[in-house]
Structure formats: C-alpha cells, structure tokens
Design an enzyme around this catalytic site. Structure first.
Site, short mmCIF file in Angstrom:
data_model
loop_
_atom_site.label_atom_id
_atom_site.label_comp_id
_atom_site.label_asym_id
_atom_site.label_seq_id
_atom_site.Cartn_x
_atom_site.Cartn_y
_atom_site.Cartn_z
N GLU A 95 -6.00 35.49 -12.15
CA GLU A 95 -4.76 34.73 -12.09
C GLU A 95 -4.43 33.92 -13.34
OE1 GLU A 95 -7.96 32.02 -10.06
OE2 GLU A 95 -7.48 34.15 -10.17
N ASN A 96 -4.91 34.34 -14.52
CA ASN A 96 -4.59 33.60 -15.74
C ASN A 96 -3.13 33.14 -15.71
OD1 ASN A 96 -7.13 34.79 -16.88
ND2 ASN A 96 -5.87 36.63 -16.88
N GLU A 126 -2.42 36.73 -6.50
CA GLU A 126 -2.54 36.16 -7.83
C GLU A 126 -1.38 35.22 -8.16
OE1 GLU A 126 -5.37 36.50 -9.11
OE2 GLU A 126 -5.98 38.12 -7.75
N ALA A 163 -8.28 41.41 -9.71
CA ALA A 163 -7.26 40.84 -10.59
C ALA A 163 -7.72 39.44 -10.97
CB ALA A 163 -5.90 40.78 -9.89
#
Length: 883
Positions: free
Chosen positions: A292-293, A326, A290
């Site tokens: 973490e934007n 995240e 994944a």
C-alpha cells in the site's frame, strides 16, 4: 510495551529525508550509488548516531548542526555495522550538541537485489519490444521497484526505519532517458543528467509518513488513466494503472474499480484522499499480493491485471478486492499508522474488512459476506484453533519477528473481529467512530486503545470492555448448547483443534454476541450477548432457533446432534452465511472431538441439492481435508471418494460444461468447483470430457475447447489421469502461456502428479530458474495437497535444505516461512511430526520459527484426529453403503 522492543536509541529524531540515487548499474552487479540528507533533531548529547542499514556500504557521513546560531560540522570518523540488528553506528569522536536543527549527509552504495525486498529487480518476458536501455539477460528483461514493509527501507538507504519515526521525503532518481520513474508523489522536474543518455527525475515532497510506505519504481512503463468523479482541492484526481509495455489494457478492470473506490472511501471515512494522485503498478515478481505504498501502490500481476477473454473469472474477484484493500490503507495505515508492529492488525484487519465492504457496495451480486465467512472467518479459525496461535495484538521485538505476523490472525481474525464489532454497533456508528479516529490522528501514529476510544464515543458504549480480550488474548470460544423445554443453556470454552484444552488455557471469558434467532419467523432474541462462562437463555422456541445469525460472531457453535440435523433439514430458512457457518462448525467440531466426523457427513448429505457456490465451496473444502487426513487409510480413503462422488454427481451433471451469456459470476464459479471435485472423485463422464477438451486444447486443434475459468480444473484432472504426456503438456503451457494467471494455474495442476518419478521431475522444475521465487510455495502447496507426493516433498526438503532451499529462499524470510508452513502442514502422522521437529531442531530457524510451530501443532492435531475417528468413520461409511 516499548521495553519489549529492540528499537533505535531515542537520542535523535528525523523530520525529513532527501534521497538521491544515481549510477544505477543496469546489468552485472546491479549496484547503485546514493546520497541521503536527513534533517534531524538531536535530543540527547552523544558521540554517535545509530540508524538502520542492511546490506549497504556507507562511504562517509557528515553532520551539520546549528546551535545557538553557530554552525558546526562533524565528520564520522568510525562507521561500524551490526548485521544481526541491521544497524550502522556513525561515530563522530566528540559530543554532538543537543539541537533542533541538524542535517546528516550520508553517501552510500547498495544493490538492486533479486530478493523481492528493499530496492529490487523483477524479471519478465516482454510482450512488445522494450526500450533499448532496459536491463536484460539471455532470457529476461528487468524492471526495478521497492518493497519496504515491514523493515526493508533499510536495504535501500540508511534511515530510521521504525513506523513511529515519521518524516517527509524528497526523492530524486537518475535513470535512462527512455524509461519512466515513479514515486509516491507526482513528478516535480525532469532534467538532463551530466551522463549521456540519462535524465534526473525528482518528485514533489511527500506528506509526513513512515519509511515503510516510501516507494519508487523504474522501468519501461505505460499506463491507462481515469479520474475520480469527486473533486479534491477543486480537481478530479488522476488514477493510473502502470504496467510494463504491452500489458496496460489488462489494467482497465482495476482502474475502473480504483477511481470509484477512492471516492467511496473518501465518503464513508468523511475524510478526503490526501494525495494529489493514485498510481497502481503491476510488478512482475512480488512476495506478497500487494503493498500500500502511499500514492504508488504495487501489486503482484495477478492481483491487478485481468483479461476478460483469457483470465479465469475468479481473478476478477481477486483484483477487485485487492485493489480495495490497498486503497483502504491509504487512510488506515498510511494517514494514521500503528505506533509499533505489535498493532499490525490495526492496518491489516481493518483494510481486510473495509475492502470487502467496498466490494459488497460495488458488486452486491457476488455475495461477498458469504465469501468472507467461507474464506476469512474459516481460515482464521484454522490457525487460531492451534495452541501455537497468537493474540491479534502480539508482542514484536524486532524485524525478523514482524514478518511472521503478516498472517491469518492479523488479517483474517482481525477483520472478523472488526466485522463482529461493526455488526454489534451497526456499520454507520462504526464508520462514524473510524472517521473520528482518522481525523484525530491523521499524519500521526495511533494505538488500538485510540480506536476503541473513538468507537466508544461514537457509540456511547464502552467498546474496550468487551473487545479487549478479543484483541489481547489468544484463541476463540466454542459455545456448547444444551436444550431444555422453552430454553437453552449455553457454555463457552476455548476451542482447540485437539479438543484437550487445559484449565489454565481456558480462563478467558469472552464477550460473545449471541445473534439468536428463534420461532417461525426467526425473530431476533432480546438477549444480545453472553458475558459469563455459562448462561441460561429463556423464551426459545424449540421448533426453530439458530445462534450467531449470519455468522457475524467469531466463535463456533456446538449444537446437540439432533438440533444439527434439524437445522440441516431447515436449511431453506438459513442465510448463505448461516449455511457456511453450520457446515464449517460441524467439520471442526468433528476434528476436535466435540462432535463426530459422522455428524458432518450426515449433515452435508442434506445439501446435495444446494445451488450456491459459496456453500458448496465450504462443503468441499472441509470434505477434501477429511479425505486428505484419511488418505493413508486405504479402505476409508476409497469410501470417502465414493461419498464425494455421490454427493457432487447430481449438481455437476445439472450445471453442465458451458458458460452461458449473461450468466452470473457465482454460477460460473460453481461450475468450475464441481467439475474439479467430480473429476478428483472419479466421475467417469467428467474425466472423459475433461480429457477430450484437454487434448484439443494442448494439441492446438481447438484453443477454445477450454474456457479460461476451467483451465485449472481440467489441467488438474489431466495431470492426475494422464501421466507423463499430460505433465509435459501442462509444463509446456507454463512456458508458453500469455495469460497473466496462466503460470499460477499450471503450477497448481502440475502438483497433481501421481508417480515418484514425476514428483521428482516436478520438484526439480520448481527449483529451476524457470519458476520465479514468488511461485515456489505454490508448487509446494500443490504437492502437499497430493497424498501421492506429500512424503516425497518432505524427503526433498530434508535432502536439499542446506544446499538448495535455504540458500535460495532465505533472502526473503516471508517466502521461506510460507514455503515451510504450507508445504509441511498437510500430514496426519505423529511420526512425521517428530521427524520435522527433530530435523529443524538442528537448524537456525529464526524468521520462520512461528511457522514451524504451526506445522507441528497442525500435523499432530490431524494425526490424533485420524486415530480417534478412524473406526467410527469406517463404521458409518460401511453402514451407508460406501465401504
């Protein structure tokens, strides 16, 4: 430190980007046009501006400045590229004035690539008819999304792509009218494009952040939604899980976790989530787990989607944890960002630890700290016990070096060391220090020393003095115990898997939390830490003592053989974490030569009646590695198989095949584990029943014959036992499965093939278009763990490196490094180690050279261990009736 970095010139500093992407080609070349306007401060006079660009074509650039209220415009007369450094130089032919107000407008062209990096396309087979405009080819449809960490924003638009060059962002995307666009911030405006069937979507301005956290996505999306219970600026925040159409209901479990975790982190960090929304997006092809934007978190499908009726239960655990990890980054990494990539651990180590903290809060019945010790701590030990490990905080020069430290040291050792510190300070004090750190550095960058300062102030202790070596020195210690009446002597030295630490490699004196419990009531001893190479600890009750309670310290413990036996006999007094640590230490000390493999085998015999999944998982993982190491020694290999069969038989026959209503998660996982290992050890009843269920399932006669959680175990047994027919059946299942986790499960099973022709068929399958690039390393891993296939995999790598592997995988070095490291590290042969070293000596290995060093170190240590312990293992197995 900055002198060690290959960074951009400091003559300019960005403050804001306005990005507009248009003319997106939804087929053929997948090109797009873009304009980016960058507000700058020009700090030093120069005739050029250097910024990052990778695989972009810059059409033109113009700089407008305001200096002493006079506006000037400068056009770039010369644009040049440095592909190796991933930079573009805009030459203006004249000196640019020093000014705090400048605006650089760049027109450029890029490609929506298929490399899972930058702005890229993901292929998928839709479950419902997609919108007409969705890009497609003969077999697949496509969604578009971004992956910018660590240094791939520069693949999507020209920018100053370094973590401490933070800025705000405006994003505008021209997309088909029947599709959805997402970005970090909420939608601001949608207007019709001048082009037929198109619209222009713009988003609110982002907070100040690093380029690697910017994100956008375009596709035929749908979502499920919930809201936080806490109010933020007077409102309950919307939390959504987006998927391509037809899959949204499988996002409900992630959603249920996400909105609660946002509230939980806001509470324990004493700092509210700072954005107006939280979106989670399932991406069909994804190189990592994944990303973490900020405000638009992207996930591999198996890390965010879960179907209660079709998914294996283990994926429930995975989804909950990855969602938490995240979301932790939204504060620790996004709000406060490391200054440079050498401190990547600040992001990843903390997010790993606090992700588990959140899951422990919401799912206490999962015993996640036992899972943490079994997975994170033991896995970190494996890599950090090699000479070619690296410190948690490691010098990083440029982009290609960054990607290689997204490894078990940054994530798992980093989180293990944080857990050790938190246990020492107490969680409450630790989290108070973290909160102070976040408040002090929000919307900015920070260093490890900044964190230590905040924790020191919160705790009243000089944290840097006892944590510095843990972060900046390579390796970890083993504490060797010597017993005397009423006391013990303890000695620390660096632990190497090869057991041959040199004096110059053993100069670090670690601060080691002792965690000593002793006496009938396992009372905590007054001595809290070891701070020298050797110490004597008095007032120790010889009837019972255990060092490193709950395995919170990141070190191994080497007990005298008699004490190890006594601890095994007293295992009822040990916590789950203690049992896992005891088993893991005995195994590793046998490999290094501090102990013997026979000590491990004798210890685990006493666990035959154990009923905890996490303890069994550690035992069987370690025993499986020993079997793999001796797989080339025929008599020892067969005897170890008998040993495993005898060990697991009572437990597997007790637990049975059926999942009961209301059964807890760990019991279900234990059933899966025991059936899989009993089958691999040759348990006739398990093999017979697995084969029966497999035939019912794959023939279509009874699709309920295999519980979703047992697919992996049964498929592996079937492929191992069933030859071509079973292989074909599982390969068909791979192509037809509707389960999100189905392809991963099938790939892992197919790697159990037992004949050279099926190994060749499977290798051809892995590198066919049917298998996504993100999954090719899973195929390699399953073959590497198979003694019948390992050499065939290595031969395939040698024969196909230049024509197949490197061209296909090198577009994303993370994928290539993972394939090499996982696929080639399971040998126990000095000859093969030499072959691998010689082969790659002639290749350009930049971008995966660290992984190759890990392979070399691992294979050689396993080979030396096999040669050293072969005779004593054979003798013990013979004496105990297995040979």
């Amino acid at each position: 430190m900055a002198s060690d970095r290959d960074i951009l010139p400091d003559s300019v500093k960005p403050s804001h980007y306005a990005i507009s992407l248009y003319d997106l080609e939804h087929g053929g070349g997948f090109s797009y046009q873009g304009t980016v306007t960058i507000d700058l401060e020009i700090k030093k006079s120069s005739k050029e501006i250097v910024l990052n660009a990778n695989q972009l074509k810059i059409h033109g650039a113009e700089l407008k400045t305001e200096h002493t209220k006079t506006e000037q415009a400068f056009k770039a007369s010369d644009i040049s590229y440095n592909a190796d450094k991933q930079r573009a130089t805009l030459g203006f032919g004249e000196e640019l004035p020093v000014t705090s107000k400048a605006s650089l407008v760049i027109k450029f062209q890029g490609t929506i690539n298929n490399l899972m990096a930058g702005f890229y396309r993901s292929r998928y087979k839709p479950t419902v008819t997609p919108a007409p405009s969705v890009a497609k080819d003969d077999e697949f449809h496509y969604m578009f999304s971004t992956q910018f960490e660590s240094c791939d924003a520069r693949r999507a638009f020209p920018c100053f792509d370094e973590p401490n060059l933070k800025a705000t962002f405006d994003v505008e995307l021209e997309i088909p009218e029947d599709q959805i666009a997402l970005s970090n911030m909420p939608e601001k405006e949608v207007k019709k494009s001048s082009k037929s069937g198109m619209k222009v979507v713009s988003f609110e301005r982002s907070p100040i952040m690093s380029t690697y956290l910017l994100a956008w996505a375009i596709g035929d999306f749908d979502y499920v939604e919930d809201f936080t219970k806490r109010k933020y600026n007077g409102k309950n925040l919307p939390v959504r899980v987006y998927t391509t159409k037809g899959l949204k209901d499988q996002g409900r479990f992630a959603l249920e976790n996400a909105h609660q975790i946002v509230d939980y982190f806001s509470e324990i960090f004493r700092l509210e989530y700072p954005l107006p929304k939280v979106d989670l997006l399932a991406v069909h092809e994804f190189s990592h787990g994944a990303m973490e934007n900020w405000g638009l978190i992207t996930y591999r499908t198996t890390a965010v989607l879960f179907n209660e009726k079709e998914s294996a239960q283990s994926y429930k655990n995975r989804v909950a944890y990855v969602v938490a990890h995240e979301l932790a980054h939204q504060w620790f990494g996004n709000l406060v960002t490391m200054d440079w990539w050498n401190e990547l651990w600040l992001n990843e180590g903390f997010a790993t630890w606090v992700g588990w903290l959140a899951i422990d809060h919401f799912y206490p019945e999962w015993n996640v700290w036992g899972q943490f010790v079994s997975e994170s701590v033991q896995t970190a030990f494996e890599l950090d016990s090699l000479r070619n490990s690296h410190p948690i905080e490691v010098p990083v020069r440029d982009a290609l070096e960054v990607d290689q430290i997204f490894d078990h040291i940054s994530y798992r050792k980093g989180s293990s060391v944080i857990r050790m510190l938190s246990a020492h300070l107490t969680n409450d004090v630790f989290l108070k220090g973290v909160s102070d750190y976040l408040h002090a550095h929000k919307f900015s960058n920070a260093t490890t020393d900044d964190l230590w300062s905040a924790l020191s102030k919160a705790s009243g202790k000089d944290v840097n003095s006892f944590m510095d070596f843990w972060i900046r020195k390579i390796g970890f210690p083993v504490v060797t115990v010597a017993e005397e009446p009423g006391q013990i002597g303890v000695r620390q030295e660096r632990f190497l898997l090869t057991g041959d630490v040199k004096p110059e490699e053993d100069e670090t004196v670690w601060w080691i939390p002792l965690g000593l419990q002793t006496g009938p009531n396992a009372t905590t001893h007054k001595v809290t830490a070891i701070t020298s190479k050797q110490e004597t600890i008095r007032d120790v009750d010889e009837s019972f003592y255990k060092i490193n309670a709950d395995q919170t310290g990141f070190y191994r413990t080497n007990y005298p053989p008699e004490r190890l036996g006594k601890l095994g006999a007293a295992k009822g007094r040990l916590s789950i974490e203690d049992k896992i640590g005891l088993v893991g230490d005995a195994y590793a000390l046998g490999i290094s030569g501090h102990g013997k493999t026979t000590g491990f085998l004798a210890l685990v015999q006493s666990f035959q009646e154990e009923n905890n999944y996490l303890v069994w998982s550690q035992i069987l993982a370690n025993l499986g590695n020993i079997r793999m190491t001796f797989s080339g020694v025929d008599d020892v290999s067969k005897a170890l198989k008998k040993f495993m069969l005898k060990l697991v038989t009572p437990a597997v026959e007790k637990i049975g095949w059926e999942f009961k209503d209301g059964e807890d998660y760990l019991t279900g996982q234990l059933r899966v584990l025991l059936i899989g290992h009993a089958g691999s050890a040759g348990h006739e009843g398990i093999i017979k029943e697995a084969t029966r269920r497999f035939e019912l399932y794959t023939s279509g006669a009874d699709k309920t014959a295999i519980h979703p959680s047992l697919r992996g175990a049964i498929f592996r047994i079937a492929v191992t036992q069933g030859g071509q027919a079973a292989y074909d059946a599982v390969k068909t299942e791979y192509g037809t499965t509707s389960s999100i986790d189905g392809k991963e499960i099938c790939l892992q099973a197919l790697g159990r093939v037992q004949t050279p022709d099926l190994v060749a068929a499977y290798l051809a399958f892995i590198f066919s278009p049917a298998v996504a690039v993100q999954d090719k390393h899973s195929g390699a891993a399953s073959l590497a763990a198979n003694s019948k296939a390992r050499l065939e995999l290595w031969k395939f790598v040698r024969d196909n490196w230049d024509a197949v592997l490197f061209p296909e995988l090198s577009g994303n070095m993370v994928v290539l490094e993972r394939f090499v490291r996982i696929g080639l590290s399971k040998f126990a042969s000095l000859e093969v180690a030499d072959e691998i070293r010689d082969f790659f000596a002639k290749k350009d290995c930049r971008g995966f050279d660290r992984g190759l060093r890990v392979v070399d170190d691992t294979v050689r240590s396993q080979a030396l261990y096999r040669m050293r312990d072969e005779a004593v293992v054979r003798e013990w197995l013979g004496a105990n009736g297995y040979l």
